[in-house]
Scaffold this motif. Structure first.
Motif, PDB file in Angstrom:
ATOM      1  N   ALA A 142       0.828  -1.206   0.000  1.00  0.00           N
ATOM      2  CA  ALA A 142       0.000   0.000   0.000  1.00  0.00           C
ATOM      3  C   ALA A 142       0.864   1.258   0.000  1.00  0.00           C
ATOM      4  O   ALA A 142       0.568   2.234  -0.702  1.00  0.00           O
ATOM      5  CB  ALA A 142      -0.928  -0.011   1.207  1.00  0.00           C
ATOM      6  N   VAL A 143       1.943   1.247   0.788  1.00  0.00           N
ATOM      7  CA  VAL A 143       2.841   2.401   0.810  1.00  0.00           C
ATOM      8  C   VAL A 143       3.508   2.565  -0.559  1.00  0.00           C
ATOM      9  O   VAL A 143       3.553   3.675  -1.113  1.00  0.00           O
ATOM     10  CB  VAL A 143       3.902   2.250   1.918  1.00  0.00           C
ATOM     11  CG1 VAL A 143       4.927   3.383   1.840  1.00  0.00           C
ATOM     12  CG2 VAL A 143       3.242   2.226   3.294  1.00  0.00           C
ATOM     13  N   VAL A 225      11.580   3.638   4.751  1.00  0.00           N
ATOM     14  CA  VAL A 225      12.256   4.744   4.072  1.00  0.00           C
ATOM     15  C   VAL A 225      13.348   4.233   3.142  1.00  0.00           C
ATOM     16  O   VAL A 225      13.670   4.877   2.140  1.00  0.00           O
ATOM     17  CB  VAL A 225      12.824   5.789   5.059  1.00  0.00           C
ATOM     18  CG1 VAL A 225      11.699   6.452   5.836  1.00  0.00           C
ATOM     19  CG2 VAL A 225      13.855   5.205   5.992  1.00  0.00           C
ATOM     20  N   ARG A 226      13.920   3.087   3.469  1.00  0.00           N
ATOM     21  CA  ARG A 226      14.966   2.520   2.617  1.00  0.00           C
ATOM     22  C   ARG A 226      14.417   1.960   1.320  1.00  0.00           C
ATOM     23  O   ARG A 226      14.930   2.227   0.232  1.00  0.00           O
ATOM     24  CB  ARG A 226      15.724   1.396   3.347  1.00  0.00           C
ATOM     25  CG  ARG A 226      16.869   0.805   2.518  1.00  0.00           C
ATOM     26  CD  ARG A 226      17.196  -0.624   2.911  1.00  0.00           C
ATOM     27  NE  ARG A 226      16.163  -1.557   2.508  1.00  0.00           N
ATOM     28  CZ  ARG A 226      16.020  -2.046   1.281  1.00  0.00           C
ATOM     29  NH1 ARG A 226      16.824  -1.667   0.320  1.00  0.00           N
ATOM     30  NH2 ARG A 226      15.043  -2.903   1.002  1.00  0.00           N
ATOM     31  N   ALA A 227      13.349   1.179   1.441  1.00  0.00           N
ATOM     32  CA  ALA A 227      12.943   0.311   0.334  1.00  0.00           C
ATOM     33  C   ALA A 227      12.415   1.067  -0.876  1.00  0.00           C
ATOM     34  O   ALA A 227      12.634   0.649  -2.011  1.00  0.00           O
ATOM     35  CB  ALA A 227      11.880  -0.673   0.817  1.00  0.00           C
ATOM     36  N   PHE A 228      11.714   2.155  -0.664  1.00  0.00           N
ATOM     37  CA  PHE A 228      11.014   2.794  -1.778  1.00  0.00           C
ATOM     38  C   PHE A 228      11.581   4.166  -2.125  1.00  0.00           C
ATOM     39  O   PHE A 228      11.005   4.890  -2.933  1.00  0.00           O
ATOM     40  CB  PHE A 228       9.519   2.904  -1.453  1.00  0.00           C
ATOM     41  CG  PHE A 228       8.916   1.598  -1.012  1.00  0.00           C
ATOM     42  CD1 PHE A 228       9.116   0.440  -1.745  1.00  0.00           C
ATOM     43  CD2 PHE A 228       8.180   1.509   0.157  1.00  0.00           C
ATOM     44  CE1 PHE A 228       8.591  -0.765  -1.343  1.00  0.00           C
ATOM     45  CE2 PHE A 228       7.642   0.291   0.576  1.00  0.00           C
ATOM     46  CZ  PHE A 228       7.847  -0.843  -0.179  1.00  0.00           C
ATOM     47  N   HIS A 236      11.560  10.625  -2.420  1.00  0.00           N
ATOM     48  CA  HIS A 236      12.189  11.103  -1.196  1.00  0.00           C
ATOM     49  C   HIS A 236      11.435  10.602   0.037  1.00  0.00           C
ATOM     50  O   HIS A 236      10.225  10.800   0.148  1.00  0.00           O
ATOM     51  CB  HIS A 236      12.208  12.631  -1.192  1.00  0.00           C
ATOM     52  CG  HIS A 236      12.824  13.222  -2.421  1.00  0.00           C
ATOM     53  ND1 HIS A 236      14.192  13.289  -2.614  1.00  0.00           N
ATOM     54  CD2 HIS A 236      12.251  13.751  -3.541  1.00  0.00           C
ATOM     55  CE1 HIS A 236      14.441  13.846  -3.782  1.00  0.00           C
ATOM     56  NE2 HIS A 236      13.278  14.136  -4.373  1.00  0.00           N
ATOM     57  N   SER A 237      12.153   9.945   0.941  1.00  0.00           N
ATOM     58  CA  SER A 237      11.541   9.387   2.149  1.00  0.00           C
ATOM     59  C   SER A 237      12.293   9.868   3.385  1.00  0.00           C
ATOM     60  O   SER A 237      13.535   9.845   3.414  1.00  0.00           O
ATOM     61  CB  SER A 237      11.555   7.854   2.116  1.00  0.00           C
ATOM     62  OG  SER A 237      10.659   7.344   1.153  1.00  0.00           O
ATOM     63  N   LEU A 238      11.534  10.243   4.411  1.00  0.00           N
ATOM     64  CA  LEU A 238      12.095  10.730   5.674  1.00  0.00           C
ATOM     65  C   LEU A 238      11.325  10.113   6.831  1.00  0.00           C
ATOM     66  O   LEU A 238      10.090  10.101   6.831  1.00  0.00           O
ATOM     67  CB  LEU A 238      11.979  12.256   5.732  1.00  0.00           C
ATOM     68  CG  LEU A 238      12.480  12.947   7.005  1.00  0.00           C
ATOM     69  CD1 LEU A 238      14.004  12.826   7.132  1.00  0.00           C
ATOM     70  CD2 LEU A 238      12.058  14.414   7.011  1.00  0.00           C
ATOM     71  N   SER A 320      12.154  -5.254  -1.250  1.00  0.00           N
ATOM     72  CA  SER A 320      13.568  -5.564  -1.402  1.00  0.00           C
ATOM     73  C   SER A 320      14.145  -5.153  -2.747  1.00  0.00           C
ATOM     74  O   SER A 320      15.216  -5.581  -3.116  1.00  0.00           O
ATOM     75  CB  SER A 320      13.786  -7.061  -1.206  1.00  0.00           C
ATOM     76  OG  SER A 320      13.074  -7.790  -2.181  1.00  0.00           O
ATOM     77  N   HIS A 321      13.435  -4.268  -3.474  1.00  0.00           N
ATOM     78  CA  HIS A 321      13.905  -3.954  -4.807  1.00  0.00           C
ATOM     79  C   HIS A 321      15.092  -3.011  -4.800  1.00  0.00           C
ATOM     80  O   HIS A 321      15.762  -2.863  -5.808  1.00  0.00           O
ATOM     81  CB  HIS A 321      12.773  -3.318  -5.611  1.00  0.00           C
ATOM     82  CG  HIS A 321      12.431  -1.933  -5.161  1.00  0.00           C
ATOM     83  ND1 HIS A 321      11.635  -1.695  -4.084  1.00  0.00           N
ATOM     84  CD2 HIS A 321      12.826  -0.718  -5.631  1.00  0.00           C
ATOM     85  CE1 HIS A 321      11.512  -0.386  -3.914  1.00  0.00           C
ATOM     86  NE2 HIS A 321      12.230   0.222  -4.828  1.00  0.00           N
ATOM     87  N   ASN A 322      15.362  -2.363  -3.685  1.00  0.00           N
ATOM     88  CA  ASN A 322      16.404  -1.363  -3.626  1.00  0.00           C
ATOM     89  C   ASN A 322      17.706  -1.980  -3.157  1.00  0.00           C
ATOM     90  O   ASN A 322      17.793  -3.181  -2.907  1.00  0.00           O
ATOM     91  CB  ASN A 322      15.953  -0.240  -2.675  1.00  0.00           C
ATOM     92  CG  ASN A 322      16.582   1.089  -3.008  1.00  0.00           C
ATOM     93  OD1 ASN A 322      17.469   1.158  -3.846  1.00  0.00           O
ATOM     94  ND2 ASN A 322      16.119   2.136  -2.347  1.00  0.00           N
TER      95      ASN A 322
END
Length: 343
Positions: A142-143, A225-228, A236-238, A320-322
């Motif tokens: 969902a995220v 924040v890491r994954a997407f 951008h994720s924080l 886990s795509h990142n």
């Protein structure tokens, strides 16, 4: 029982801002099977965080909030953070424990922050799989879907992963027990998950209201924040941690008189962030080759997303795509994950 999580779409002029509260859930599934009391389990909740950010949709943001508790399964962990010591048989897929898993707070928690063991039993492989299929993967999806939709529409997306933290560090924290925390801790994994201006804007907004703010100390940000995130692609994720002493009594888990002030102040911060994201999204939208969109596109409704076992036994590693992951809240170690692997 409510659905696993709620999605509230923008009720005002939509902007490319996604908020998610993965740890504020209070619906404890009947099959939890914990050996400690509900009151003890509730120590791990980020109580009322979804309410603190509830003004987001009126400002144009999408808000996603878990209803299930993080102690049952933690949606802010990698799918690979399997604690083999908790399972009664060999795990059929990859198990790459992070520092969080070593501390007992991996994908499925083994201990509370206070150090008490959650279970007096082993969990079956099947029940772990069911928790993943019903709760963890749908929440992370969902995220990702909300971020993907904003990015497709605006050409960029700004994501805040919303949390709260105890006023003092606990027994299993990296910094040792009893250490006081700042009012807010912002985590961008040492600048790797968002543009510097995004972190700086949030820090300045909160400091201008009189709050003490630290960055990446002691929380750097974990899986969501890491994954997407991919700042080079305008993703951008924080992570934001708010000190619970600002708004609640940690012993009784009741809101304190400071709750309304903090909610109003977070609302002011979100106004600044919504302007920031809206301005940059509009700029990206106006670039060459970007099709014009109506940014009000009917985002005036509320979605409840429930998931059950009908998803089946197989689940994609959507998180886990990142590039690899680490513990996210201090010096950690990383693993390289196969982005196409499924089990």
């Amino acid at each position: 029982m409510r659905p696993a999580f709620n999605i509230t779409s923008p009720s005002g002029h939509a902007v490319p801002l996604v908020l998610d509260s993965p740890h504020s859930g209070t619906d404890y599934p009947d099959d939890f099977g914990a050996s400690v009391s509900r009151d003890m389990l509730r120590q791990s909740e980020d109580s009322f965080v979804d309410e603190l950010y509830a003004t987001g949709p009126a400002l144009g943001a999408t808000l996603i909030a878990a209803n299930f508790p993080r102690s049952y399964i933690d949606p802010n962990r990698s799918l690979f953070d399997i604690d083999a010591s908790l399972i009664d048989g060999p795990w059929p897929g990859p198990a790459l424990p992070s520092r969080k898993t070593e501390l007992g707070i991996g994908l499925i928690w083994r201990v509370l922050d206070s150090g008490e063991a959650i279970y007096g039993r082993k969990l079956s492989v099947d029940e772990v799989k069911q928790r993943i299929v019903r709760y963890h993967q749908p929440y992370q999806r969902a995220v990702k879907d909300a971020m993907d939709a904003a990015h497709e529409h605006f050409g960029g997306v700004w994501h805040i992963n919303c949390h709260s933290m105890p006023a003092l560090s606990g027994r299993i924290s990296e910094e040792g027990p009893g250490k006081p925390r700042a009012d807010f801790v912002l985590g961008d994994r040492d600048g790797s998950t968002c543009e510097p201006g995004f972190t700086a804007l949030v820090a300045r907004s909160l400091r201008d209201m009189g709050y003490a703010v630290k960055i990446n100390d002691p929380y750097k940000g974990v899986e969501l924040v890491r994954a997407f995130s991919d700042p080079s692609a305008q993703r951008h994720s924080l992570q934001i941690e708010a000190n619970r002493k600002l708004y609640m009594d940690e012993r009784t888990r009741q809101k304190s008189p400071g709750f309304e002030k903090l909610r109003a102040d977070i609302g002011l911060m979100l106004e600044a962030v919504a302007r920031y994201a809206g301005d940059r999204g509009s700029h990206l939208c106006s670039g060459p080759g970007h099709r014009h969109h109506d940014h009000d596109r009917g985002h005036h409704h509320h979605h409840d997303h429930g998931h059950d076992a009908s998803h089946g036994g197989d689940h994609s590693h959507v998180s886990s795509h990142n590039h690899g992951h680490d513990d996210g809240e201090g010096a950690g170690h990383s693993h390289d994950h196969d982005p196409d692997h499924k089990h």
